[in-house]
Design a protein around this motif. Sequence first.
Motif, PDB file in Angstrom:
ATOM      1  N   MET A 144       1.582 -12.479  -8.614  1.00 34.27           N
ATOM      2  CA  MET A 144       1.599 -13.636  -7.680  1.00 34.27           C
ATOM      3  C   MET A 144       3.111 -14.067  -7.890  1.00 34.27           C
ATOM      4  SD  MET A 144      -0.123 -15.903  -6.314  1.00 34.27           S
ATOM      5  CE  MET A 144      -1.881 -16.278  -7.268  1.00 34.27           C
ATOM      6  N   ALA A 145       3.617 -13.926  -9.103  1.00 29.85           N
ATOM      7  CA  ALA A 145       5.104 -14.795  -9.148  1.00 29.85           C
ATOM      8  C   ALA A 145       6.039 -13.831  -8.279  1.00 29.85           C
ATOM      9  CB  ALA A 145       5.476 -14.370 -10.698  1.00 29.85           C
ATOM     10  N   ALA A 146       5.747 -12.606  -8.269  1.00 35.67           N
ATOM     11  CA  ALA A 146       6.728 -11.878  -7.463  1.00 35.67           C
ATOM     12  C   ALA A 146       6.648 -12.197  -5.756  1.00 35.67           C
ATOM     13  CB  ALA A 146       6.463 -10.221  -7.534  1.00 35.67           C
ATOM     14  N   GLN A 147       5.179 -12.199  -5.684  1.00 34.84           N
ATOM     15  CA  GLN A 147       4.861 -12.636  -4.171  1.00 34.84           C
ATOM     16  C   GLN A 147       5.822 -14.191  -3.760  1.00 34.84           C
ATOM     17  OE1 GLN A 147       0.808 -12.817  -3.262  1.00 34.84           O
ATOM     18  NE2 GLN A 147       1.102 -12.264  -1.138  1.00 34.84           N
ATOM     19  N   LEU A 148       5.828 -14.974  -4.729  1.00 37.05           N
ATOM     20  CA  LEU A 148       6.235 -16.027  -4.657  1.00 37.05           C
ATOM     21  C   LEU A 148       7.644 -16.264  -4.482  1.00 37.05           C
ATOM     22  CD1 LEU A 148       4.155 -18.552  -7.080  1.00 37.05           C
ATOM     23  CD2 LEU A 148       4.192 -18.525  -4.355  1.00 37.05           C
ATOM     24  N   MET A 149       8.378 -15.282  -4.961  1.00 34.92           N
ATOM     25  CA  MET A 149       9.739 -15.061  -4.979  1.00 34.92           C
ATOM     26  C   MET A 149      10.211 -14.476  -3.898  1.00 34.92           C
ATOM     27  SD  MET A 149      11.009 -16.453  -7.652  1.00 34.92           S
ATOM     28  CE  MET A 149       9.629 -17.584  -7.871  1.00 34.92           C
ATOM     29  N   GLY A 150       9.208 -14.015  -2.934  1.00 40.21           N
ATOM     30  CA  GLY A 150       9.643 -13.357  -1.737  1.00 40.21           C
ATOM     31  C   GLY A 150       9.608 -12.098  -1.754  1.00 40.21           C
ATOM     32  N   VAL A 151       8.854 -11.045  -2.698  1.00 44.47           N
ATOM     33  CA  VAL A 151       8.898  -9.811  -2.655  1.00 44.47           C
ATOM     34  C   VAL A 151       7.825  -9.509  -1.816  1.00 44.47           C
ATOM     35  CG1 VAL A 151       8.172  -7.875  -3.987  1.00 44.47           C
ATOM     36  CG2 VAL A 151       9.408  -9.673  -5.070  1.00 44.47           C
ATOM     37  N   GLU A 152       7.971  -8.606  -0.780  1.00 44.59           N
ATOM     38  CA  GLU A 152       6.863  -8.108   0.164  1.00 44.59           C
ATOM     39  C   GLU A 152       5.797  -7.167  -0.537  1.00 44.59           C
ATOM     40  OE1 GLU A 152       7.308  -6.734   4.301  1.00 44.59           O
ATOM     41  OE2 GLU A 152       9.379  -7.571   4.180  1.00 44.59           O
ATOM     42  N   VAL A 153       4.718  -7.855  -1.087  1.00 46.91           N
ATOM     43  CA  VAL A 153       3.822  -7.054  -1.868  1.00 46.91           C
ATOM     44  C   VAL A 153       3.445  -5.850  -1.247  1.00 46.91           C
ATOM     45  CG1 VAL A 153       1.642  -7.326  -3.168  1.00 46.91           C
ATOM     46  CG2 VAL A 153       3.298  -9.330  -2.981  1.00 46.91           C
ATOM     47  N   ASN A 154       2.841  -6.018  -0.029  1.00 42.55           N
ATOM     48  CA  ASN A 154       2.198  -4.940   0.597  1.00 42.55           C
ATOM     49  C   ASN A 154       3.143  -3.749   0.820  1.00 42.55           C
ATOM     50  OD1 ASN A 154      -0.160  -6.056   0.711  1.00 42.55           O
ATOM     51  ND2 ASN A 154       0.133  -6.615   2.947  1.00 42.55           N
ATOM     52  N   ARG A 155       4.486  -3.855   1.108  1.00 40.97           N
ATOM     53  CA  ARG A 155       5.264  -2.621   1.457  1.00 40.97           C
ATOM     54  C   ARG A 155       5.551  -2.171  -0.043  1.00 40.97           C
ATOM     55  NH1 ARG A 155      11.251  -3.846   2.719  1.00 40.97           N
ATOM     56  NH2 ARG A 155      10.894  -4.816   4.871  1.00 40.97           N
ATOM     57  N   TYR A 156       5.963  -2.880  -1.060  1.00 41.23           N
ATOM     58  CA  TYR A 156       6.090  -2.205  -2.291  1.00 41.23           C
ATOM     59  C   TYR A 156       5.144  -1.612  -2.941  1.00 41.23           C
ATOM     60  CZ  TYR A 156      10.811  -3.956  -1.481  1.00 41.23           C
ATOM     61  OH  TYR A 156      12.171  -3.749  -0.823  1.00 41.23           O
ATOM     62  N   THR A 157       3.849  -2.074  -2.860  1.00 36.38           N
ATOM     63  CA  THR A 157       2.764  -1.505  -3.382  1.00 36.38           C
ATOM     64  C   THR A 157       2.655   0.066  -2.854  1.00 36.38           C
ATOM     65  OG1 THR A 157       1.696  -3.464  -3.409  1.00 36.38           O
ATOM     66  CG2 THR A 157       0.595  -1.716  -4.055  1.00 36.38           C
ATOM     67  N   MET A 158       2.759  -0.259  -1.440  1.00 36.24           N
ATOM     68  CA  MET A 158       2.631   1.323  -0.745  1.00 36.24           C
ATOM     69  C   MET A 158       4.099   2.055  -1.198  1.00 36.24           C
ATOM     70  SD  MET A 158       2.088   1.851   3.154  1.00 36.24           S
ATOM     71  CE  MET A 158       3.164   2.928   4.109  1.00 36.24           C
ATOM     72  N   ILE A 159       5.153   1.921  -1.338  1.00 37.64           N
ATOM     73  CA  ILE A 159       6.149   2.458  -1.743  1.00 37.64           C
ATOM     74  C   ILE A 159       5.928   2.944  -3.280  1.00 37.64           C
ATOM     75  CG2 ILE A 159       8.592   2.659  -2.313  1.00 37.64           C
ATOM     76  CD1 ILE A 159       9.192   0.649  -0.183  1.00 37.64           C
ATOM     77  N   GLY A 160       5.308   1.948  -4.090  1.00 36.17           N
ATOM     78  CA  GLY A 160       5.171   2.488  -5.345  1.00 36.17           C
ATOM     79  C   GLY A 160       4.038   3.492  -5.458  1.00 36.17           C
ATOM     80  N   PHE A 161       3.080   3.542  -4.891  1.00 40.39           N
ATOM     81  CA  PHE A 161       1.966   4.671  -4.667  1.00 40.39           C
ATOM     82  C   PHE A 161       2.629   5.684  -4.294  1.00 40.39           C
ATOM     83  CE2 PHE A 161      -1.857   6.440  -4.291  1.00 40.39           C
ATOM     84  CZ  PHE A 161      -3.037   5.664  -5.028  1.00 40.39           C
ATOM     85  N   ALA A 162       3.380   5.798  -3.065  1.00 38.55           N
ATOM     86  CA  ALA A 162       4.042   6.958  -2.643  1.00 38.55           C
ATOM     87  C   ALA A 162       5.047   7.506  -3.576  1.00 38.55           C
ATOM     88  CB  ALA A 162       4.858   6.567  -1.410  1.00 38.55           C
ATOM     89  N   LEU A 163       5.522   6.768  -4.638  1.00 40.05           N
ATOM     90  CA  LEU A 163       6.520   7.169  -5.537  1.00 40.05           C
ATOM     91  C   LEU A 163       5.890   7.952  -6.537  1.00 40.05           C
ATOM     92  CD1 LEU A 163       9.676   7.110  -5.581  1.00 40.05           C
ATOM     93  CD2 LEU A 163       9.368   5.053  -7.123  1.00 40.05           C
ATOM     94  N   GLY A 164       4.676   7.182  -7.025  1.00 44.89           N
ATOM     95  CA  GLY A 164       3.934   8.000  -8.000  1.00 44.89           C
ATOM     96  C   GLY A 164       3.413   9.319  -7.744  1.00 44.89           C
TER      97      GLY A 164
END
Lengths: 319, 288
Positions: free
Chosen positions: B174-194
């Motif tokens: 939640m905090a990351a989202q409020l700071m302007g992190v694009e949650v959906n994009r980085y979740t996808m990148i993270g999954f791809a990286l894993g």
Amino acid sequence: MSISRRIIAVTAFLILVFAVIPILIAVSGRKDFYYTLSSVALLSMASAGVWLTFHIGRINIGQGAYALMGGYVSAILVMSYGVSFWWTLPLAGLFCALASILIGLPILRLRGVYFAMVTLVLTEVARLLALALPVTQGAKGITSIPVEVFGLTLVPDFTMMENPRIAFYYLSVALMTACFALMHRLVNSRIGHICMSLQQNEELASSIGINIAQIRVIAYAISSFLGGLAGAVFVAATQSVYPSSFTVADSINFMLNCFLGGLGYVFGPMLGTLVLYFGWNLLFETGRFQLLIYSALMIALMLVLPNGLLSLGTLRKER
Amino acid sequence: MEQVVANGLYLGAQYALVALGLTLIFGLMNVLNFAHGQMYVLGGFITYAVYGQLGLPFVVAVIASGITLAIIGGFMERFLFRTVIRRSHREESTMLLAAATAFFFDAVILLIFGEKQRGVPKIVKGVFNDFGIILPYDRILVGLLAGAIILGFILFMKYTKPGRAMRALAQDRMAAQLMGVEVNRYTMIGFALGAMLAGFVGGLLATITGINSGIGGPISIKAFMMIMIGGAGVVSGAIAGGFILGMMESVGLTVLRQYGDVTYLVIFAALMVFLSIRPNGLMGKPWG
């Protein structure tokens, strides 16, 4: 659901499993269905136990361990001590419940994936123990367990039955009915509501004076009792038990049954087990594409109905 | 003794790489990726196809494994996990999805590559034999490569923008989202990286142990154990867990050999005792 409608539903279910299905099997001559359906009944009992741990907010992937334990307890009691098969059933259940209290006291403090993974490891531990202990006879397992029953007159005598499969069918279905009736009663009782509160917020529940450690262990012990009982009957039905009788795959399947039926519904595990078991067997015709189609269907089902099959009913109401 | 330590280090580097991918996915989305072992197997088979069958250089093959898995991982997150997480009442439902994808990968691997054990030609010949240690050169090379990938991953998470965004997501969504992190994009990148890490290690290990379609499940269980030891969702924990399991296996197989096949029984029992004393593993966040 009003009381009269509930009575009708229960009666219809009883007639279905005790009269209609045996008649249908007799008419169609598919005797093998007795075995498949008793398996479904037993597996759904074990799944009901898993469902109860879901109800207190724990993901349980360790039911296979208790099913295996129950199976071995029953088999060893019959083979080495000459205890009657009927007595070994409650004894196996109680043994598993006791073991689960000892194991559960420390590990129930874990939450989320930690609990899930520890129970997964527990299944492996049970299998490796069965391989290593002398009393379980290692990889050979215990075979040709006799199921002759003398002394008790109230219960059907398997040796007298024309086909023991039929007897096992009635036994497992009766046990399953009793199990789900008790589960339904339990979930709608005071303890059931307390379990629900644990699932939502343990700290809050504990702050209003609920002994959460005690409730957790009770729920886990009931769950393991069901697992052990199901395992014991299963072993008697197949007359053999091996370390690989219940493995990690079975533990995961018990969990999947609950998910598929729906975690919010007491009868979810029953439906889930039926659908998964028969779905898998029906797809046998497709040969080497069996696993592919099965898993693809499961993914599709998950995308359409992520809250389980029984959420179909509430879906319609919401509209 | 030196031999045992060397084996443990080599095993640990492989294991840490598997656990890193799993813990990244878990930390970002609270999903226990049951299909992780199958991703590893898929990576191994891609290396087998590219290096063993087509005869391209080994490096190309490993990179191909990584990229293919990254693409698959990205799609899995975008079209499967995101939908289910959005529509489900309870987040545990993703476990059914993860298990179903694991079965699906198993089926696909079995259909495409068959059930045979596959091996590829050695990448380097010869055996290192000094200081009381006997270790084939290819194992040393693979161990070093794994170490390099781990190092690269840590640097990536530490010093780049996506890395920082993912660490923020893992700490507090939640905090990351409020700071302007694009949650959906980085979740996808993270999954791809894993998934990519799983592909890399699959490719690397295909040269040593070979690859076969049945080992996905056991690998997943080992990876679960590693992240339990170290603490789920924590990068340093995954690395520690990988090395600890590698060491325990290596030491256990030597010390407990005279008692028969009990190494894993002892490891499992020790793990359960350890977790009941320290429920979050070595470095885990409270309640994962």
